[in-house]
Design a protein around this motif. Structure first.
Motif, PDB file in Angstrom:
ATOM      1  N   SER A 123       0.842  -1.202   0.000  1.00 59.72           N
ATOM      2  CA  SER A 123       0.000   0.000   0.000  1.00 59.72           C
ATOM      3  C   SER A 123       0.874   1.247   0.000  1.00 59.72           C
ATOM      4  CB  SER A 123      -0.954   0.027   1.206  1.00 59.72           C
ATOM      5  OG  SER A 123      -0.298   0.546   2.351  1.00 59.72           O
ATOM      6  N   VAL A 124       0.243   2.370  -0.289  1.00 55.93           N
ATOM      7  CA  VAL A 124       0.939   3.657  -0.318  1.00 55.93           C
ATOM      8  C   VAL A 124       1.626   3.951   1.020  1.00 55.93           C
ATOM      9  CG1 VAL A 124      -1.097   4.996   0.419  1.00 55.93           C
ATOM     10  CG2 VAL A 124       0.636   6.107  -1.001  1.00 55.93           C
ATOM     11  N   LYS A 125       1.116   3.332   2.110  1.00 54.42           N
ATOM     12  CA  LYS A 125       1.680   3.576   3.442  1.00 54.42           C
ATOM     13  C   LYS A 125       3.127   3.117   3.554  1.00 54.42           C
ATOM     14  CE  LYS A 125      -2.225   5.161   5.122  1.00 54.42           C
ATOM     15  NZ  LYS A 125      -3.255   4.609   4.254  1.00 54.42           N
ATOM     16  N   ALA A 126       3.563   2.283   2.599  1.00 53.61           N
ATOM     17  CA  ALA A 126       4.971   1.891   2.605  1.00 53.61           C
ATOM     18  C   ALA A 126       5.857   3.136   2.415  1.00 53.61           C
ATOM     19  CB  ALA A 126       5.250   0.873   1.501  1.00 53.61           C
ATOM     20  N   GLY A 180      -5.647   0.411   9.294  1.00 48.26           N
ATOM     21  CA  GLY A 180      -5.185  -0.864   8.735  1.00 48.26           C
ATOM     22  C   GLY A 180      -3.837  -0.787   8.049  1.00 48.26           C
ATOM     23  N   ASN A 181      -3.791  -0.086   6.919  1.00 48.10           N
ATOM     24  CA  ASN A 181      -2.571  -0.153   6.107  1.00 48.10           C
ATOM     25  C   ASN A 181      -1.377   0.564   6.720  1.00 48.10           C
ATOM     26  OD1 ASN A 181      -3.558  -1.813   4.111  1.00 48.10           O
ATOM     27  ND2 ASN A 181      -4.328  -0.124   2.867  1.00 48.10           N
ATOM     28  N   LEU A 182      -1.611   1.666   7.421  1.00 47.71           N
ATOM     29  CA  LEU A 182      -0.469   2.327   8.056  1.00 47.71           C
ATOM     30  C   LEU A 182       0.101   1.399   9.127  1.00 47.71           C
ATOM     31  CD1 LEU A 182       1.356   4.814   8.247  1.00 47.71           C
ATOM     32  CD2 LEU A 182      -0.133   5.653  10.071  1.00 47.71           C
ATOM     33  N   GLY A 233      -5.332  12.245   5.201  1.00 44.20           N
ATOM     34  CA  GLY A 233      -4.696  13.229   4.328  1.00 44.20           C
ATOM     35  C   GLY A 233      -3.184  13.137   4.209  1.00 44.20           C
ATOM     36  N   GLY A 234      -2.543  12.370   5.069  1.00 49.37           N
ATOM     37  CA  GLY A 234      -1.083  12.312   5.050  1.00 49.37           C
ATOM     38  C   GLY A 234      -0.516  11.838   3.720  1.00 49.37           C
ATOM     39  N   ALA A 235      -1.026  10.708   3.235  1.00 49.79           N
ATOM     40  CA  ALA A 235      -0.507  10.157   1.982  1.00 49.79           C
ATOM     41  C   ALA A 235      -0.814  11.081   0.803  1.00 49.79           C
ATOM     42  CB  ALA A 235      -1.046   8.750   1.749  1.00 49.79           C
ATOM     43  N   PRO A 236      -2.091  11.452   0.597  1.00 50.01           N
ATOM     44  CA  PRO A 236      -2.352  12.359  -0.524  1.00 50.01           C
ATOM     45  C   PRO A 236      -1.674  13.716  -0.347  1.00 50.01           C
ATOM     46  CG  PRO A 236      -4.360  11.966   0.758  1.00 50.01           C
ATOM     47  CD  PRO A 236      -3.327  10.997   1.243  1.00 50.01           C
ATOM     48  N   GLY A 260      -9.554   2.222   4.409  1.00 49.78           N
ATOM     49  CA  GLY A 260      -8.426   3.161   4.452  1.00 49.78           C
ATOM     50  C   GLY A 260      -8.858   4.622   4.436  1.00 49.78           C
ATOM     51  N   LEU A 261     -10.120   4.847   4.085  1.00 47.46           N
ATOM     52  CA  LEU A 261     -10.616   6.227   3.987  1.00 47.46           C
ATOM     53  C   LEU A 261     -11.618   6.543   5.091  1.00 47.46           C
ATOM     54  CD1 LEU A 261     -11.292   6.217   0.110  1.00 47.46           C
ATOM     55  CD2 LEU A 261      -9.118   6.420   1.317  1.00 47.46           C
ATOM     56  N   ALA A 262     -11.780   5.607   6.038  1.00 46.67           N
ATOM     57  CA  ALA A 262     -12.790   5.755   7.091  1.00 46.67           C
ATOM     58  C   ALA A 262     -12.292   6.682   8.184  1.00 46.67           C
ATOM     59  CB  ALA A 262     -13.147   4.382   7.662  1.00 46.67           C
ATOM     60  N   ILE A 303      -7.010  -4.243  -6.900  1.00 41.72           N
ATOM     61  CA  ILE A 303      -6.767  -3.221  -5.872  1.00 41.72           C
ATOM     62  C   ILE A 303      -7.930  -3.230  -4.883  1.00 41.72           C
ATOM     63  CG2 ILE A 303      -5.363  -1.794  -7.416  1.00 41.72           C
ATOM     64  CD1 ILE A 303      -7.660   0.148  -7.697  1.00 41.72           C
ATOM     65  N   GLU A 304      -7.658  -2.772  -3.654  1.00 42.77           N
ATOM     66  CA  GLU A 304      -8.712  -2.838  -2.638  1.00 42.77           C
ATOM     67  C   GLU A 304      -9.730  -1.703  -2.842  1.00 42.77           C
ATOM     68  OE1 GLU A 304      -5.345  -2.336   0.492  1.00 42.77           O
ATOM     69  OE2 GLU A 304      -7.141  -1.709   1.549  1.00 42.77           O
ATOM     70  N   PRO A 305     -10.934  -1.842  -2.264  1.00 41.74           N
ATOM     71  CA  PRO A 305     -11.982  -0.849  -2.493  1.00 41.74           C
ATOM     72  C   PRO A 305     -11.559   0.589  -2.180  1.00 41.74           C
ATOM     73  CG  PRO A 305     -12.925  -2.794  -1.464  1.00 41.74           C
ATOM     74  CD  PRO A 305     -11.437  -3.011  -1.504  1.00 41.74           C
ATOM     75  N   SER A 306     -10.761   0.780  -1.121  1.00 42.95           N
ATOM     76  CA  SER A 306     -10.302   2.142  -0.791  1.00 42.95           C
ATOM     77  C   SER A 306      -9.540   2.757  -1.952  1.00 42.95           C
ATOM     78  CB  SER A 306      -9.351   2.126   0.412  1.00 42.95           C
ATOM     79  OG  SER A 306      -9.985   1.634   1.545  1.00 42.95           O
ATOM     80  N   ALA A 307      -8.779   1.940  -2.653  1.00 40.43           N
ATOM     81  CA  ALA A 307      -7.984   2.429  -3.774  1.00 40.43           C
ATOM     82  C   ALA A 307      -8.858   2.589  -5.012  1.00 40.43           C
ATOM     83  CB  ALA A 307      -6.832   1.462  -4.053  1.00 40.43           C
ATOM     84  N   THR A 319      -3.850   2.936  -4.212  1.00 42.79           N
ATOM     85  CA  THR A 319      -3.156   3.046  -2.933  1.00 42.79           C
ATOM     86  C   THR A 319      -2.991   1.743  -2.160  1.00 42.79           C
ATOM     87  OG1 THR A 319      -5.294   3.817  -2.190  1.00 42.79           O
ATOM     88  CG2 THR A 319      -3.592   5.488  -2.483  1.00 42.79           C
ATOM     89  N   GLY A 320      -3.654   0.665  -2.580  1.00 44.48           N
ATOM     90  CA  GLY A 320      -3.469  -0.571  -1.818  1.00 44.48           C
ATOM     91  C   GLY A 320      -4.126  -1.766  -2.471  1.00 44.48           C
ATOM     92  N   GLY A 321      -3.688  -2.955  -2.084  1.00 42.03           N
ATOM     93  CA  GLY A 321      -4.377  -4.147  -2.566  1.00 42.03           C
ATOM     94  C   GLY A 321      -3.584  -5.430  -2.637  1.00 42.03           C
TER      95      GLY A 321
HETATM   96  C1  LIG Z   1      -4.379   5.180   4.050  1.00 40.78           C
HETATM   97  C2  LIG Z   1      -4.944   4.920   2.735  1.00 40.78           C
HETATM   98  C3  LIG Z   1      -5.373   5.960   1.914  1.00 40.78           C
HETATM   99  C4  LIG Z   1      -5.368   7.417   2.307  1.00 40.78           C
HETATM  100  O1  LIG Z   1      -4.218   7.904   2.945  1.00 40.78           O
HETATM  101  P1  LIG Z   1      -4.375   8.952   4.145  1.00 40.78           P
HETATM  102  O2  LIG Z   1      -2.997   9.296   4.509  1.00 40.78           O
HETATM  103  O3  LIG Z   1      -5.095   8.271   5.236  1.00 40.78           O
HETATM  104  O4  LIG Z   1      -5.176  10.072   3.593  1.00 40.78           O
HETATM  105  C5  LIG Z   1      -5.901   5.624   0.693  1.00 40.78           C
HETATM  106  N1  LIG Z   1      -5.988   4.341   0.286  1.00 40.78           N
HETATM  107  C6  LIG Z   1      -5.557   3.317   1.045  1.00 40.78           C
HETATM  108  C7  LIG Z   1      -5.670   1.928   0.522  1.00 40.78           C
HETATM  109  C8  LIG Z   1      -5.026   3.575   2.287  1.00 40.78           C
HETATM  110  O5  LIG Z   1      -4.629   2.563   3.056  1.00 40.78           O
END
Ligand SMILES: *Cc1c(COP(=O)(O)O)cnc(C)c1O
Length: 440
Positions: free
Chosen positions: A113-116, A167-169, A279-282, A337-339, A381-385, A419-421
């Protein structure tokens, strides 16, 4: 409910639609040329350079810890791929959006995921500081493989790293912390998926579960960590280090685009769609992109209709002083991830100045975007992405209030930031792709 919700609505009429959980397309009419707002941002290009240099110092160590990064010489990076079949599904015969690409942070090595980007970076920075302070590393030119030594391991094993996460962070922090030998404690909100908790526990992280949302998990984690002098808290709501780790994505994407001979200039605009939680990742990614491409990159954030915290924060200028729950929304969404009900004020203060707009998406579209992508391009990719695909889908249709002309949108290179999956287990994938059983 905020006491003055009615007066907020009268000065920000779009709040009514947002409070009614309607899908909205919002244009950031306040945003100025990048050169004008650049100096007012709480970050500078030196921050990105510092993060980029640090990741290079760690690359030899990352290669050894995670052999899947050997082809990229120890850099944690993801492919950029054109997805013409998905574009055809999204836009039909109307060729409204130029070429469509996916930035596959969903497939970043190790944590998928982008959290990497941000998460690994902050753990590595903390490890470097401890190692320098305790004589394990002599200086920044030293051999970073010394961090695998027994003395480093025994130092790190007396230190804890804690984080609050949907979750992903947590996955990124937990996996990297454990790989270096730290104790890791992850405070997970109620939205976190079971498989993410299971995976973390199986790799030796402690997972604490909360009934409440993300904000509650962060708050308790922060208090517990602050009471313990051997503990370091990674604070997704405020961390400049996380932000800087994410921002390195800008220079990485710029070199991929130039290798692929994709030109970005005034006549060839770049459009990027990024799903947004706290908002950290975006925030970091967008800032890195702005530093590379200035006014030639147009950034749209995507949020769920029940958790549009960044849109609320930016439109009202209240940032983290307003939450989705304040206007009667639930904050609950399938996009785990967006909750997030309340945005980061650090990220919001940057994003409000640099994004072109925000688009919200209803939950019932998320699985179908995942499915469409899997069907058409064989990428999961996961639903958040997958939420991000609602960006190009919306921009492809004309909006009467859009400051961007249809012709301009059509000239663009469009990138959906996935962003993840990649770590989603097979059974969970099958559920998401339900109607596609047999194709897996
Ligand atoms: C965390 C996350 C985001 C958004 O990143 P934020 O830093 O929380 O805004 C988007 N998609 C996925 C899959 C994430 O895990």
């Amino acid at each position: 409910m905020l006491m003055d919700f009615q007066s907020l609505i009268s000065s920000h009429p779009i709040l009514q639609s947002i409070a009614d959980a309607e899908e909205v397309v919002w244009y950031n009419t306040a945003h100025k040329p990048y050169e004008i707002c650049r100096g007012a941002l709480p970050v500078s290009s030196a921050n990105i350079q510092d993060a980029s240099d640090r990741l290079k110092r760690f690359a030899p160590l990352i290669r050894v810890l995670f052999p899947e990064t050997v082809p990229a010489q120890g850099l944690i990076e993801s492919p950029l791929r054109e997805i013409p079949n998905m574009k055809a599904l999204l836009c039909g015969a109307a060729d409204a959006i130029g070429r469509l690409y996916i930035k596959m942070d969903s497939h970043l090595p190790v944590s998928g995921s982008v959290k990497a980007r941000g998460g690994f970076y902050e753990v590595l920075k903390h490890a470097e500081e401890l190692a320098l302070a305790n004589g394990i590393l002599r200086d920044e030119q030293d051999d970073y493989l010394k961090l695998l030594s027994e003395s480093a391991k025994s130092l790190f094993s007396t230190h804890k790293i804690q984080v609050g996460s949907t979750g992903n962070l947590g996955l990124s922090i937990g996996l990297m912390s454990r790989a270096l030998g730290f104790q890791a404690i992850v405070h997970m909100s109620a939205d976190a998926k079971q498989w993410k908790k299971d995976l973390l526990r199986s790799r030796g992280s402690e997972v604490v579960e909360y009934e409440g949302d993300y904000g509650a998990a962060v708050q308790t984690g922060r208090i517990l960590s602050d009471q313990d002098p051997t503990s370091y808290f990674i604070d997704d709501e405020n961390s400049l280090d996380l932000f800087c780790g994410y921002s390195v994505a800008g220079e990485r994407l710029a070199s991929q685009l130039s290798e692929m001979k994709i030109l970005v200039d005034e006549a060839n605009p770049l459009f990027v769609y990024i799903p947004c939680g706290v908002g950290g990742a975006p925030g970091g990614v967008s800032y890195g992109l702005k530093e590379q491409f200035g006014d030639n990159v147009h950034i749209f954030l995507i949020e769920p209709t029940q958790a549009p915290c960044m849109l609320l924060g930016i439109e009202t200028n209240l940032l983290n002083k307003i939450s989705a729950q304040d206007i009667g929304l639930t904050g609950k969404t399938e996009a785990d991830g967006l909750a997030v009900g309340r945005c980061s004020s650090l990220a919001g203060s940057v994003l409000g100045k640099i994004i072109d707009g925000e688009i919200t998406v209803a939950d019932n579209r998320l699985h179908s975007y995942s499915r469409m992508l899997f069907e058409s391009e064989h990428i999961f990719i996961e639903p958040s992405a997958a939420a991000a695909f609602h960006g190009p889908a919306e921009l492809a249709s004309a909006h009467s209030n859009s400051p961007l002309s249809a012709e301009f949108i059509k000239k663009g290179t469009h990138i959906v930031w996935a962003t993840g999956g990649n770590l989603v287990p097979h059974e969970v994938r099958s559920d998401i792709l339900k109607s596609e059983e047999g194709h897996l």
